[in-house]
Design a protein around this motif. Structure first.
Motif, PDB file in Angstrom:
ATOM      1  N   GLY A   1      27.122  30.364  39.726  1.00 38.63           N
ATOM      2  CA  GLY A   1      27.329  29.025  40.280  1.00 38.63           C
ATOM      3  C   GLY A   1      27.854  29.049  41.693  1.00 38.63           C
ATOM      4  N   ARG A   2      28.045  27.848  42.214  1.00 37.73           N
ATOM      5  CA  ARG A   2      28.554  27.676  43.581  1.00 37.73           C
ATOM      6  C   ARG A   2      29.829  26.844  43.551  1.00 37.73           C
ATOM      7  N   PHE A   3      30.636  27.019  44.571  1.00 40.21           N
ATOM      8  CA  PHE A   3      31.972  26.425  44.586  1.00 40.21           C
ATOM      9  C   PHE A   3      32.230  25.718  45.917  1.00 40.21           C
ATOM     10  N   ASP A   4      33.045  24.673  45.860  1.00 39.83           N
ATOM     11  CA  ASP A   4      33.412  23.972  47.099  1.00 39.83           C
ATOM     12  C   ASP A   4      34.354  24.825  47.943  1.00 39.83           C
ATOM     13  N   LEU A   5      35.123  25.648  47.252  1.00 39.02           N
ATOM     14  CA  LEU A   5      36.151  26.434  47.930  1.00 39.02           C
ATOM     15  C   LEU A   5      36.227  27.814  47.275  1.00 39.02           C
ATOM     16  N   ILE A   6      36.248  28.848  48.094  1.00 33.96           N
ATOM     17  CA  ILE A   6      36.502  30.204  47.588  1.00 33.96           C
ATOM     18  C   ILE A   6      37.748  30.718  48.291  1.00 33.96           C
ATOM     19  N   VAL A   7      38.698  31.217  47.497  1.00 32.89           N
ATOM     20  CA  VAL A   7      39.941  31.763  48.068  1.00 32.89           C
ATOM     21  C   VAL A   7      40.116  33.197  47.591  1.00 32.89           C
ATOM     22  N   SER A   8      40.806  33.987  48.383  1.00 33.69           N
ATOM     23  CA  SER A   8      41.120  35.351  47.948  1.00 33.69           C
ATOM     24  C   SER A   8      42.272  35.925  48.758  1.00 33.69           C
TER      25      SER A   8
ATOM     26  N   ARG B   1      53.674  36.284  46.855  1.00 37.02           N
ATOM     27  CA  ARG B   1      54.497  36.388  48.061  1.00 37.02           C
ATOM     28  C   ARG B   1      54.581  35.032  48.764  1.00 37.02           C
ATOM     29  N   PRO B   2      55.695  34.756  49.442  1.00 41.81           N
ATOM     30  CA  PRO B   2      55.799  33.475  50.148  1.00 41.81           C
ATOM     31  C   PRO B   2      54.713  33.295  51.204  1.00 41.81           C
ATOM     32  N   GLU B   3      54.287  34.399  51.849  1.00 38.08           N
ATOM     33  CA  GLU B   3      53.270  34.225  52.901  1.00 38.08           C
ATOM     34  C   GLU B   3      51.930  33.740  52.336  1.00 38.08           C
ATOM     35  N   THR B   4      51.698  33.996  51.058  1.00 37.35           N
ATOM     36  CA  THR B   4      50.449  33.523  50.433  1.00 37.35           C
ATOM     37  C   THR B   4      50.449  31.993  50.304  1.00 37.35           C
ATOM     38  N   GLU B   5      51.633  31.384  50.369  1.00 35.56           N
ATOM     39  CA  GLU B   5      51.695  29.916  50.337  1.00 35.56           C
ATOM     40  C   GLU B   5      50.983  29.315  51.552  1.00 35.56           C
ATOM     41  N   THR B   6      50.882  30.066  52.650  1.00 34.31           N
ATOM     42  CA  THR B   6      50.135  29.608  53.832  1.00 34.31           C
ATOM     43  C   THR B   6      48.676  29.353  53.464  1.00 34.31           C
ATOM     44  N   LEU B   7      48.114  30.235  52.659  1.00 29.08           N
ATOM     45  CA  LEU B   7      46.725  30.074  52.206  1.00 29.08           C
ATOM     46  C   LEU B   7      46.590  28.808  51.353  1.00 29.08           C
ATOM     47  N   VAL B   8      47.552  28.592  50.481  1.00 25.77           N
ATOM     48  CA  VAL B   8      47.515  27.408  49.611  1.00 25.77           C
ATOM     49  C   VAL B   8      47.567  26.132  50.454  1.00 25.77           C
ATOM     50  N   VAL B   9      48.442  26.111  51.442  1.00 22.77           N
ATOM     51  CA  VAL B   9      48.568  24.917  52.288  1.00 22.77           C
ATOM     52  C   VAL B   9      47.249  24.643  53.010  1.00 22.77           C
ATOM     53  N   GLN B  10      46.619  25.669  53.539  1.00 28.58           N
ATOM     54  CA  GLN B  10      45.334  25.481  54.222  1.00 28.58           C
ATOM     55  C   GLN B  10      44.274  24.989  53.241  1.00 28.58           C
ATOM     56  N   ALA B  11      44.260  25.547  52.058  1.00 25.21           N
ATOM     57  CA  ALA B  11      43.254  25.142  51.064  1.00 25.21           C
ATOM     58  C   ALA B  11      43.419  23.676  50.677  1.00 25.21           C
ATOM     59  N   LEU B  12      44.656  23.203  50.660  1.00 26.90           N
ATOM     60  CA  LEU B  12      44.913  21.814  50.270  1.00 26.90           C
ATOM     61  C   LEU B  12      44.630  20.829  51.404  1.00 26.90           C
TER      62      LEU B  12
ATOM     63  N   MET C   1      38.434  30.976  52.317  1.00 30.63           N
ATOM     64  CA  MET C   1      39.757  31.238  52.913  1.00 30.63           C
ATOM     65  C   MET C   1      40.286  32.535  52.353  1.00 30.63           C
ATOM     66  N   VAL C   2      40.666  33.442  53.245  1.00 32.11           N
ATOM     67  CA  VAL C   2      41.211  34.718  52.769  1.00 32.11           C
ATOM     68  C   VAL C   2      42.561  34.991  53.428  1.00 32.11           C
ATOM     69  N   GLU C   3      43.436  35.605  52.651  1.00 30.64           N
ATOM     70  CA  GLU C   3      44.668  36.108  53.253  1.00 30.64           C
ATOM     71  C   GLU C   3      44.330  37.428  53.955  1.00 30.64           C
ATOM     72  N   ILE C   4      45.043  37.698  55.057  1.00 35.49           N
ATOM     73  CA  ILE C   4      44.821  38.944  55.807  1.00 35.49           C
ATOM     74  C   ILE C   4      46.164  39.590  56.132  1.00 35.49           C
TER      75      ILE C   4
ATOM     76  N   ARG D   1      53.083  35.329  61.997  1.00 40.36           N
ATOM     77  CA  ARG D   1      52.103  36.434  61.959  1.00 40.36           C
ATOM     78  C   ARG D   1      50.785  35.926  61.387  1.00 40.36           C
ATOM     79  N   ASP D   2      49.662  36.372  61.998  1.00 39.81           N
ATOM     80  CA  ASP D   2      48.353  35.952  61.480  1.00 39.81           C
ATOM     81  C   ASP D   2      48.290  36.258  59.986  1.00 39.81           C
ATOM     82  N   ARG D   3      47.832  35.271  59.204  1.00 39.30           N
ATOM     83  CA  ARG D   3      47.891  35.464  57.745  1.00 39.30           C
ATOM     84  C   ARG D   3      46.671  34.952  56.998  1.00 39.30           C
ATOM     85  N   VAL D   4      45.939  34.000  57.583  1.00 37.63           N
ATOM     86  CA  VAL D   4      44.818  33.405  56.845  1.00 37.63           C
ATOM     87  C   VAL D   4      43.634  33.223  57.786  1.00 37.63           C
TER      88      VAL D   4
END
Ligand code: GLN
Length: 286
Positions: free
Chosen positions: A182-189, A102-113, A243-246, A275-278
């Motif tokens: 293991g451990r990760f620098d970033l976890i997304v979902s 979904r396009p709104e999930t791109e908000t999560l990608v932008v924050q992660a980057l 970072m999670v989408e909501i 709208r709140d998303r991440v």
């Protein structure tokens, strides 16, 4: 010979008829959907459809378009009919076993980057759209994607191969963190977050054609967040980010879960529609 020869029709006439059928069936965005389906049936890039419209249509193209329009009147998503969907400027294979990007999930990608990472874990990777986009954008990063569904992982594997990311991507079956090491620098979902009581009110495209397991988040929609946020501290590197989408009404509740589990720098970000998303947060180490 008595066979009736029908007059050749141009693609433009087919398009008008197809759009009218979708409109009559109450499909939202009928005209745009008809154009995308016609481009697919004719085998042309949607951006070049206009050049084709005055020409006579091929019988095979007309038959294929007729079939696609019939399926769309039953609300099968256009992405399923053409098998692909754009996300962050790249094309992903989609289908009935995965959530449509979904396009709104791109908000999560932008924050992660917005910050550096070398390792990233995507929980419930589906098509792999989040994980694979992050790996495309960060050429030196490595990624792990897990999903409960082997069918979804097969789609993610094909998307990774198409994007030439197989060597930097580990994909496997896991129930959230259960089989993650293991451990990760970033976890997304982007976990399932629709409350059970709201499932029946979803648009037919979602309710009938997208996997329920990717959508439904339990009685209050927050089941997955409880598991993900609780596991974050032991799966993040020191200073690592989650970072999670909501869903748009879940910002406060999810931010509170982050706080209860010891996160710092907690933020709620809105999508392009305001709208709140991440929700994001950082764990300083444990
Ligand atoms: N990670 C995938 C996406 O964001 C799938 C998410 C899901 O299935 N809930 O589209």
């Amino acid at each position: 010979m008595n066979a009736v020869r029908s007059e050749p029709r141009c693609w433009a006439a087919l398009l008008r008829e197809g759009a009218a059928r979708l409109e009559a069936a109450g499909v939202p965005g009928a005209a745009g959907d008809a154009r995308r389906l016609l481009a697919h049936a004719a085998g042309v890039d949607p951006g070049r459809l206009i050049l084709l419209l005055p020409e006579d249509c091929s019988p095979e193209g007309a038959r294929e378009f007729d079939r696609l329009i019939a399926r769309r009147t039953l609300r099968e998503p256009v992405s399923h009919l053409i098998g692909r969907r754009e996300f962050f400027g790249r094309s992903f294979e989609v289908g009935p076993t995965v959530l449509d990007p979904r396009p709104e999930t791109e908000t999560l990608v932008v924050q992660a980057l917005g910050a550096d990472f070398e390792t990233v874990l995507d929980l419930g990777t589906g098509t792999g759209c989040i994980l694979l986009t992050l790996l495309c954008e960060r050429r030196h990063a490595r990624g792990t994607g897990i999903d409960l569904s082997g069918d979804a992982l097969a789609v993610a594997e094909r998307n990774a191969a198409t994007l030439k990311l197989t060597s930097r991507t580990d994909l496997g079956i896991s129930d959230w963190f259960d089989d993650v090491e293991g451990r990760f620098d970033l976890i997304v979902s982007n976990p399932p977050y629709i409350a059970t009581s709201q499932m029946a009110a979803l648009a037919p495209e979602l309710r009938r054609f997208e996997p329920r397991v990717a959508l439904e988040g339990g009685e209050d929609g927050l089941d997955a967040y409880r598991i993900i946020v609780t596991g974050a501290a032991t799966h993040l590197s020191p200073g690592g980010r989650l970072m999670v989408e909501i869903g748009p009404t879940q910002g406060h509740a999810v931010a509170a879960l982050f706080e209860q589990q010891g996160a710092r720098d907690i933020h709620v970000y809105a999508d392009l529609d305001g709208r709140d998303r991440v929700v994001t947060g950082r764990w300083s180490g444990c």
